[in-house]
Design an enzyme around this catalytic site. Structure first.
Site, PDB file in Angstrom:
ATOM      1  N   ASN A 395      51.661  43.069  28.043  1.00 35.46           N
ATOM      2  CA  ASN A 395      52.789  43.736  28.666  1.00 35.46           C
ATOM      3  C   ASN A 395      53.709  42.743  29.366  1.00 35.46           C
ATOM      4  O   ASN A 395      54.748  42.366  28.831  1.00 35.46           O
ATOM      5  CB  ASN A 395      52.277  44.807  29.634  1.00 35.46           C
ATOM      6  CG  ASN A 395      53.417  45.629  30.217  1.00 35.46           C
ATOM      7  OD1 ASN A 395      54.579  45.411  29.905  1.00 35.46           O
ATOM      8  ND2 ASN A 395      53.093  46.568  31.068  1.00 35.46           N
ATOM      9  N   ASP A 396      53.306  42.289  30.539  1.00 40.00           N
ATOM     10  CA  ASP A 396      54.182  41.409  31.320  1.00 40.00           C
ATOM     11  C   ASP A 396      54.633  40.173  30.545  1.00 40.00           C
ATOM     12  O   ASP A 396      55.748  39.701  30.734  1.00 40.00           O
ATOM     13  CB  ASP A 396      53.463  40.956  32.593  1.00 40.00           C
ATOM     14  CG  ASP A 396      53.310  42.102  33.578  1.00 40.00           C
ATOM     15  OD1 ASP A 396      54.117  43.047  33.510  1.00 40.00           O
ATOM     16  OD2 ASP A 396      52.385  42.051  34.397  1.00 40.00           O
ATOM     17  N   VAL A 397      53.770  39.668  29.668  1.00 41.10           N
ATOM     18  CA  VAL A 397      54.115  38.430  28.961  1.00 41.10           C
ATOM     19  C   VAL A 397      55.191  38.640  27.905  1.00 41.10           C
ATOM     20  O   VAL A 397      55.632  37.686  27.266  1.00 41.10           O
ATOM     21  CB  VAL A 397      52.879  37.786  28.293  1.00 41.10           C
ATOM     22  CG1 VAL A 397      51.881  37.357  29.343  1.00 41.10           C
ATOM     23  CG2 VAL A 397      52.255  38.697  27.279  1.00 41.10           C
ATOM     24  N   THR A 398      55.617  39.909  27.709  1.00 42.11           N
ATOM     25  CA  THR A 398      56.683  40.156  26.743  1.00 42.11           C
ATOM     26  C   THR A 398      57.951  40.638  27.442  1.00 42.11           C
ATOM     27  O   THR A 398      58.942  40.925  26.794  1.00 42.11           O
ATOM     28  CB  THR A 398      56.273  41.268  25.752  1.00 42.11           C
ATOM     29  OG1 THR A 398      56.066  42.483  26.490  1.00 42.11           O
ATOM     30  CG2 THR A 398      55.001  40.904  25.019  1.00 42.11           C
ATOM     31  N   ALA A 436      52.003  42.930  37.108  1.00 41.91           N
ATOM     32  CA  ALA A 436      52.982  42.481  38.081  1.00 41.91           C
ATOM     33  C   ALA A 436      53.636  43.664  38.785  1.00 41.91           C
ATOM     34  O   ALA A 436      54.411  43.486  39.712  1.00 41.91           O
ATOM     35  CB  ALA A 436      54.037  41.619  37.405  1.00 41.91           C
TER      36      ALA A 436
END
Lengths: 467, 103
Positions: A395-398, A436
């Site tokens: 999720n956050d890494v995209t 996050a």
């Protein structure tokens, strides 16, 4: 019985073999050989220790029995453990190294003559300092790793635990350890020695409880580093080269991994250690936006249709894939796609998962050849030329917000340019934000199709629909 | 004036940190998990200290307070040595190239 000089040379040899063991890991082809070097180094170290003591009394029998008991437990764990449980296994192993360091230091403190360090109550000053540092770092490693283990295992909530004055308390305890070590050197008091150990245990717990789930890659690497420094501290006490070399290697290895992980999250090491990420950025404007924006959601059939008509697909796995154990189903899906002459590659963000390299191991377990798996910087340009990005459990890494919104807590973090793909398939259980605590803009893009389901179930359904 | 042997050990230590630094940077990111498990295994070379402590008991009393700590440390370190190397081996065994699976 062999002379101390000869023993020292053998310890050096085993130290060199350990260096070669790490060196082998520069490529998967040489890595297995590297592991054998490591094993050889360990055998040499143990055999030389027996020979240099030359005490072949009944004690030796017990030593071997205990060695076999421990070895059997270790082998049992190594064969039984599922690959998805690797992060907690590593954390658990770190705690054992820490505790072993503490016990060796205690043994040396209680019986210094056996280690050539002087006598009880009159231990050499340098040895006492080395021993106390080793014992303190070892104890912190032990209790810290236990907390990390409990969090990774899900026995303890992954949410950061913070309270007022936490940092102040840590600081006081940290200084306290140094003051106590100082008095320990002056008085050689056993009670102070025990107090140092207890306070260090406490510090380890307090250090790790404020750190949340997705920061675990940093924590594990950091504890890895600590276990090395603890070993080095004991190595100085025992005047053993193999232990000093290994401690330095492991210490710097863990430190580098922590650095790589921090960099991949664009966070400073200090801010990770201080913890509590995600707790303080529940800014309301982001929550409001979420309610109104339309989301396109689809089912397995839509996803299968999209991918069938694509010519290239990039898979972006994340922690969710590990939780759902979806790696095998994923591989099956990819095999089907490949049969239709679709090019499939995998894109891995350095902090995907709960420890460095977590995703790579899972994909390897599912028989994905490692030359189809790419790191962030090697594949990021390919998204623009690809038809479908299949995000599974990441999720956050995209999140493109890391590139566009300077106010966002993850701004500046390197992310995978998933949004540049012609279409994005996002497997996720719900719209809830990632670790996050921020919304992912990607969910609301026109070219994104959300697939709300368990990662494994969805992938299996897609496989059925690909026929 | 003679150099304290401690300085030699310190030199080994510092040089090893540098070796570690360069060697670890050359480790491919996809092998970071095996790297952690193998560093875990090798740091259990602390078992040498445990063995010394365990063998220090006198022949009448094999188990005194100090040697008991040694014996427990042997178990802990042995779990780590066997567990660490074997699990690393198991992981590395899984890393295959494309050609392997075209059967």
């Amino acid at each position: 019985m062999i002379s101390a000089n000869l023993a020292a040379i053998f310890y050096l040899v085993s130290g060199i073999l350990f260096i070669l063991a790490l060196r082998g890991l520069s490529s998967p082809d040489t890595s297995r050989q590297g592991n054998y070097f490591g094993i050889a180094g360990m055998i040499i170290a143990i055999v030389v220790t027996f020979l240099s003591i030359g005490n072949f009394s009944t004690s030796l029998v017990y030593v071997i029995i205990f060695l076999i008991i421990g070895g059997a437990i270790g082998a049992f764990i190594a064969f039984k453990i599922p690959m998805t449980a690797m992060p907690e296994l590593v954390a658990g192993f770190h705690s054992l190294v820490g505790l072993a360091a503490v016990f060796v230091a205690i043994a040396a403190f209680l019986n210094p003559a056996a280690f050539n360090l002087g006598n009880v109550g009159d231990i050499k000053l340098a040895s006492l300092i080395e021993m106390s540092i080793g014992v303190a770092v070892g104890a912190i490693t032990f209790s810290g790793s236990i907390i990390a283990f409990l969090k990774l295992r899900g026995i303890m909530s992954g949410a950061p635990i913070t309270f007022n004055g936490q940092h102040f308390l840590n600081l006081v305890l940290g200084i306290g350890i140094f003051v106590l070590i100082f008095y320990l050197c002056k008085t050689q008091s056993t009670n102070i020695f025990w107090t140092v150990i207890i306070i260090s245990f406490l510090v380890g717990v307090l250090l790790i409880i404020p750190i949340g789930g997705a920061d675990m890659p940093v924590v594990i690497s950091m504890l890895n580093s600590y276990s090395g420094w603890a070993a080095a501290g004991i190595g100085f006490t025992l005047e053993n080269t193999a232990l000093i070399i290994t401690g330095a290697l492991v210490g710097s290895s863990g430190a580098i991994l922590s650095y790589i992980m921090c960099k991949a999250m664009n966070r400073s090491f200090v801010s990770v250690i201080l913890g509590g990420f995600g707790a303080d950025n529940s800014t309301d404007d982001k929550k409001e936006k979420k309610d109104q924006k339309p989301v396109k959601s689809g089912n397995a059939e839509d996803a299968a249709f999209l991918m069938k008509n694509a010519s290239s697909v990039i898979i972006v796995p994340g922690y969710g894939m590990a939780v759902a154990q979806a790696q095998h189903a994923l591989r099956e899906m990819v095999d089907k796609l490949k049969k239709n002459d679709i090019k499939v590659t995998y894109a891995i963000h350095p902090v995907a998962g709960r420890m460095p390299g977590h995703m790579n191991v899972l994909l390897a377990e599912a028989n994905v050849p490692y030359d189809e798996v790419f790191e962030l910087e090697d594949i990021n340009n390919d998204f623009a030329n690809s038809d479908v990005a299949f995000v599974i459990g990441a999720n956050d890494v995209t999140n493109p917000v890391a590139k566009t919104d300077p106010k966002s807590p993850i701004f500046g973090m390197p992310v995978l340019d998933v949004e540049k793909c012609k279409s994005v398939l996002f497997v996720k259980r719900s719209l809830s934000p990632g670790y996050a605590g921020i919304d992912n803009e990607l969910f609301y893009k026109d070219n994104t199709l959300m697939l709300f389901a368990d990662a494994k179930k969805m992938t299996e359904d897609i496989v059925k629909n690909l026929d | 004036m003679e150099i304290d042997p401690f300085i030699f050990r310190l030199s080994i230590f510092i040089l090893s940190i540098f070796i570690g630094y360069y060697v670890v940077w050359s480790v491919t990111p996809s092998l970071h998990t095996p790297l952690m498990s193998v560093t875990n295994a090798i740091s259990s070379v602390i078992i040498v200290g445990a063995i010394i402590a365990a063998l220090a008991g006198s022949s009448e009393s094999i188990f005194n307070t100090s040697s008991i700590f040694g014996f427990i440390a042997i178990i802990l370190a042995a779990i780590n040595i066997f567990g660490g190397f074997l699990v690393t081996q198991r992981m590395l065994q899984m890393y295959k190239k494309k050609k392997d699976k075209k059967k």
